[in-house]
Write a protein that holds these residues in place. Structure first.
Motif, PDB file in Angstrom:
ATOM      1  N   ILE A   1       0.853  -1.185   0.000  1.00 58.84           N
ATOM      2  CA  ILE A   1       0.000   0.000   0.000  1.00 58.84           C
ATOM      3  C   ILE A   1       0.890   1.237   0.000  1.00 58.84           C
ATOM      4  CG2 ILE A   1      -0.178   0.046   2.529  1.00 58.84           C
ATOM      5  CD1 ILE A   1      -3.085   1.013   2.155  1.00 58.84           C
ATOM      6  N   ASN A   2       0.579   2.219  -0.842  1.00 57.54           N
ATOM      7  CA  ASN A   2       1.423   3.422  -0.904  1.00 57.54           C
ATOM      8  C   ASN A   2       0.918   4.468   0.091  1.00 57.54           C
ATOM      9  OD1 ASN A   2      -0.767   4.708  -2.189  1.00 57.54           O
ATOM     10  ND2 ASN A   2       0.002   4.168  -4.227  1.00 57.54           N
ATOM     11  N   ASN A   3       1.646   5.551   0.236  1.00 59.14           N
ATOM     12  CA  ASN A   3       1.344   6.555   1.267  1.00 59.14           C
ATOM     13  C   ASN A   3      -0.029   7.204   1.106  1.00 59.14           C
ATOM     14  OD1 ASN A   3       3.761   6.146   2.633  1.00 59.14           O
ATOM     15  ND2 ASN A   3       4.871   7.603   1.354  1.00 59.14           N
ATOM     16  N   PRO A   4      -0.421   7.657  -0.104  1.00 61.68           N
ATOM     17  CA  PRO A   4      -1.765   8.234  -0.237  1.00 61.68           C
ATOM     18  C   PRO A   4      -2.870   7.236   0.108  1.00 61.68           C
ATOM     19  CG  PRO A   4      -0.404   8.839  -2.123  1.00 61.68           C
ATOM     20  CD  PRO A   4       0.349   7.799  -1.354  1.00 61.68           C
ATOM     21  N   GLU A   5      -2.683   5.973  -0.301  1.00 57.62           N
ATOM     22  CA  GLU A   5      -3.686   4.958   0.008  1.00 57.62           C
ATOM     23  C   GLU A   5      -3.779   4.714   1.512  1.00 57.62           C
ATOM     24  OE1 GLU A   5      -3.620   2.130  -3.990  1.00 57.62           O
ATOM     25  OE2 GLU A   5      -2.097   1.846  -2.441  1.00 57.62           O
ATOM     26  N   LEU A   6      -2.623   4.687   2.182  1.00 58.95           N
ATOM     27  CA  LEU A   6      -2.617   4.475   3.627  1.00 58.95           C
ATOM     28  C   LEU A   6      -3.287   5.641   4.357  1.00 58.95           C
ATOM     29  CD1 LEU A   6      -1.686   2.663   5.949  1.00 58.95           C
ATOM     30  CD2 LEU A   6       0.496   3.903   5.948  1.00 58.95           C
ATOM     31  N   LEU A   7      -2.960   6.878   3.939  1.00 62.12           N
ATOM     32  CA  LEU A   7      -3.598   8.053   4.538  1.00 62.12           C
ATOM     33  C   LEU A   7      -5.103   8.015   4.295  1.00 62.12           C
ATOM     34  CD1 LEU A   7      -3.587  10.839   5.874  1.00 62.12           C
ATOM     35  CD2 LEU A   7      -3.017  11.826   3.627  1.00 62.12           C
ATOM     36  N   GLY A   8      -5.494   7.648   3.075  1.00 64.70           N
ATOM     37  CA  GLY A   8      -6.913   7.572   2.750  1.00 64.70           C
ATOM     38  C   GLY A   8      -7.654   6.576   3.624  1.00 64.70           C
ATOM     39  N   GLN A   9      -7.023   5.410   3.865  1.00 68.78           N
ATOM     40  CA  GLN A   9      -7.656   4.393   4.698  1.00 68.78           C
ATOM     41  C   GLN A   9      -7.814   4.879   6.130  1.00 68.78           C
ATOM     42  OE1 GLN A   9      -8.942   1.460   3.391  1.00 68.78           O
ATOM     43  NE2 GLN A   9      -9.949   1.581   5.388  1.00 68.78           N
ATOM     44  N   TYR A  10      -6.778   5.566   6.667  1.00 64.59           N
ATOM     45  CA  TYR A  10      -6.867   6.128   8.016  1.00 64.59           C
ATOM     46  C   TYR A  10      -8.022   7.124   8.114  1.00 64.59           C
ATOM     47  CZ  TYR A  10      -2.310   4.156   9.322  1.00 64.59           C
ATOM     48  OH  TYR A  10      -1.272   3.317   9.618  1.00 64.59           O
ATOM     49  N   MET A  11      -8.161   7.985   7.092  1.00 63.53           N
ATOM     50  CA  MET A  11      -9.225   8.983   7.104  1.00 63.53           C
ATOM     51  C   MET A  11     -10.599   8.324   7.063  1.00 63.53           C
ATOM     52  SD  MET A  11      -7.840  12.043   4.636  1.00 63.53           S
ATOM     53  CE  MET A  11      -6.663  13.257   5.241  1.00 63.53           C
ATOM     54  N   ILE A  12     -10.737   7.311   6.222  1.00 61.69           N
ATOM     55  CA  ILE A  12     -12.024   6.611   6.118  1.00 61.69           C
ATOM     56  C   ILE A  12     -12.374   5.930   7.427  1.00 61.69           C
ATOM     57  CG2 ILE A  12     -13.210   4.688   4.998  1.00 61.69           C
ATOM     58  CD1 ILE A  12     -11.726   5.437   2.418  1.00 61.69           C
ATOM     59  N   ASP A  13     -11.385   5.257   8.035  1.00 62.48           N
ATOM     60  CA  ASP A  13     -11.623   4.580   9.312  1.00 62.48           C
ATOM     61  C   ASP A  13     -12.000   5.588  10.400  1.00 62.48           C
ATOM     62  OD1 ASP A  13     -11.027   2.233   8.055  1.00 62.48           O
ATOM     63  OD2 ASP A  13      -8.969   2.093   8.833  1.00 62.48           O
ATOM     64  N   ALA A  14     -11.304   6.730  10.407  1.00 60.59           N
ATOM     65  CA  ALA A  14     -11.608   7.759  11.409  1.00 60.59           C
ATOM     66  C   ALA A  14     -13.001   8.326  11.189  1.00 60.59           C
ATOM     67  CB  ALA A  14     -10.572   8.878  11.353  1.00 60.59           C
ATOM     68  N   GLY A  15     -13.342   8.606   9.927  1.00 63.44           N
ATOM     69  CA  GLY A  15     -14.666   9.148   9.621  1.00 63.44           C
ATOM     70  C   GLY A  15     -15.770   8.187   9.997  1.00 63.44           C
ATOM     71  N   THR A  16     -15.544   6.894   9.765  1.00 65.40           N
ATOM     72  CA  THR A  16     -16.528   5.885  10.151  1.00 65.40           C
ATOM     73  C   THR A  16     -16.692   5.846  11.660  1.00 65.40           C
ATOM     74  OG1 THR A  16     -15.940   4.572   8.195  1.00 65.40           O
ATOM     75  CG2 THR A  16     -17.130   3.442   9.954  1.00 65.40           C
ATOM     76  N   GLU A  17     -15.568   5.972  12.374  1.00 65.67           N
ATOM     77  CA  GLU A  17     -15.591   5.958  13.841  1.00 65.67           C
ATOM     78  C   GLU A  17     -16.321   7.193  14.388  1.00 65.67           C
ATOM     79  OE1 GLU A  17     -14.625   4.259  17.584  1.00 65.67           O
ATOM     80  OE2 GLU A  17     -14.372   3.444  15.562  1.00 65.67           O
ATOM     81  N   PHE A  18     -16.074   8.363  13.810  1.00 69.23           N
ATOM     82  CA  PHE A  18     -16.719   9.590  14.285  1.00 69.23           C
ATOM     83  C   PHE A  18     -18.194   9.645  13.895  1.00 69.23           C
ATOM     84  CE2 PHE A  18     -12.305  11.668  13.808  1.00 69.23           C
ATOM     85  CZ  PHE A  18     -11.923  11.166  15.038  1.00 69.23           C
TER      86      PHE A  18
END
Length: 386
Positions: free
Chosen positions: A91-108
């Motif tokens: 997984i590259n850096n933009p994809e990893l950042l994107g996954q973190y954002m999606i997971d955080a948004g789902t959590e919030f």
């Protein structure tokens, strides 16, 4: 036994040739022996080939750094390439950042303004990561591979033939030196033994001169032949430059596609974020408009380029009106919204729906109605109509 004799003789001959070349090379460096110079055209071709090799290596290595900034990842890919095995997909850096954002948004909570914005940003980052992966693959195939093939293939052949030419030149100059020495010795012997013209020394040196002349003819022929082979190979450098030019155009096109995709993704994201109230979007009341380079504008198309000020955003007063809504009202949808579950209503930008409040519902949501369809809708996606 005969085979052993042959091997010993060949070994002795090779050793003698190597020693002769070493002596000739050393004497040239010390200025004690003459050196046959290559013609100017061949020297220019050699210089052009060396220059091409040096700059091709530098461009290739720096392109690898540009496409893959992580040195450890580059080393790993190099090892897998040498082992003729496919490197594992990472997984590259933009994809990893994107996954973190999606997971955080789902959590919030996707229904909250911040959670929904994180999810939208994460999805965009993952699209950029995919585009980045495509850029690397396309550039490696159409640009890096041809450059590497030249360094590891064509130039190695040129270097091999160039080294062989150097050896042939050393053999030629060594033969010239031996002939010159033999003639000098013959002349000296003739002067010392003028009274005995049939002396043994004169006969020996005459035979040595004849042998050296024959050897010189052979080495001259071999040198001329090798010089022609090397020249033909070196003249192919112009074709190499033409091929690398086409590869460079492919690389530029791949970059243009990548940056155009990134710009389009970010423009779409900006529109989506523009669906949120203005107090969510800026901490310093500065506009987010960014001048669009003409090259990107042409690459993407004029319809995709819009000033940031034209983005539709719900005002604070409108948001308060929606929160305090009593009874049913018409509202216009500002941007597309995909329902997260069966209790929500999917929305299409610019459509008009009926909305009303329900007691006990989260203050960020209203109940929306479109024909027989009914479900929760986020108020940040709506504009109340008079």
């Amino acid at each position: 036994m005969n085979i052993m004799d042959f091997n010993v003789k060949k070994l002795a001959a090779d050793a003698g040739t190597f020693l002769s070349r070493a002596v000739q090379f050393t004497e040239e460096k010390l200025g004690q022996a003459e050196k046959t110079e290559l013609d100017a055209h061949l020297e220019n071709l050699l210089s052009k080939a060396e220059c091409t090799k040096v700059w091709t290596e530098k461009i290739m290595k720096q392109t690898e750094v540009l496409l893959q900034p992580n040195p450890n990842a580059r080393i790993e890919e190099f090892v897998y390439e040498k082992l003729d095995r496919k490197a594992p997909s990472r997984i590259n850096n933009p994809e990893l950042l994107g996954q973190y954002m999606i997971d955080a948004g789902t959590e919030f909570g996707p229904g909250t303004a911040y959670g929904n914005a994180l999810i939208k940003c994460g999805e965009t980052q993952k699209r950029i990561g995919t585009a980045d992966r495509e850029l690397i693959q396309t550039s490696a195939l159409n640009f890096l591979t041809p450059l590497r093939n030249f360094i590891e293939g064509d130039y190695k052949t040129i270097a091999k033939e160039r080294k062989l030419l150097q050896n042939k030149r050393l053999d030629l100059d060594a033969a010239k030196t031996r002939l010159r020495k033999a003639k000098a010795a013959e002349t000296k012997s003739s002067q010392l033994n003028s009274a005995r013209p049939e002396g043994d020394n004169i006969m020996i040196w005459a035979e040595e001169v004849t042998k050296s002349e024959q050897e010189l003819r052979i080495t001259q022929s071999e040198f001329d032949r090798q010089a022609e082979i090397t020249r033909l190979l070196l003249e192919g450098i112009s074709s190499t430059h033409a091929h690398h030019l086409r590869c460079l155009n492919d690389f530029v096109e791949a970059q243009m596609t990548y940056y155009a995709q990134c710009y389009q993704y970010m423009l779409d994201l900006q529109k989506q974020l523009g669906s949120f109230p203005s107090n969510y979007l800026s901490n310093n009341n500065q506009t987010s408009g960014t001048p669009v380079p003409s090259a990107l504008s042409n690459a993407i198309g004029p319809s995709a380029v819009a000033p940031a000020g034209s983005l539709i955003m719900a005002s604070s007063s409108n948001l308060n009106d929606l929160k305090e809504l009593s009874g049913s009202r018409k509202a216009r949808v500002l941007y597309d919204y995909d329902a997260a579950n069966s209790t929500e209503l999917s929305l299409l930008a610019d459509e008009v729906i009926t909305v009303f409040s329900v007691v006990g519902m989260d203050s960020d949501w209203l109940m929306g109605e479109r024909g027989n369809q009914k479900g929760k809708v986020p108020i940040t996606y709506l504009e109340l109509l008079n």
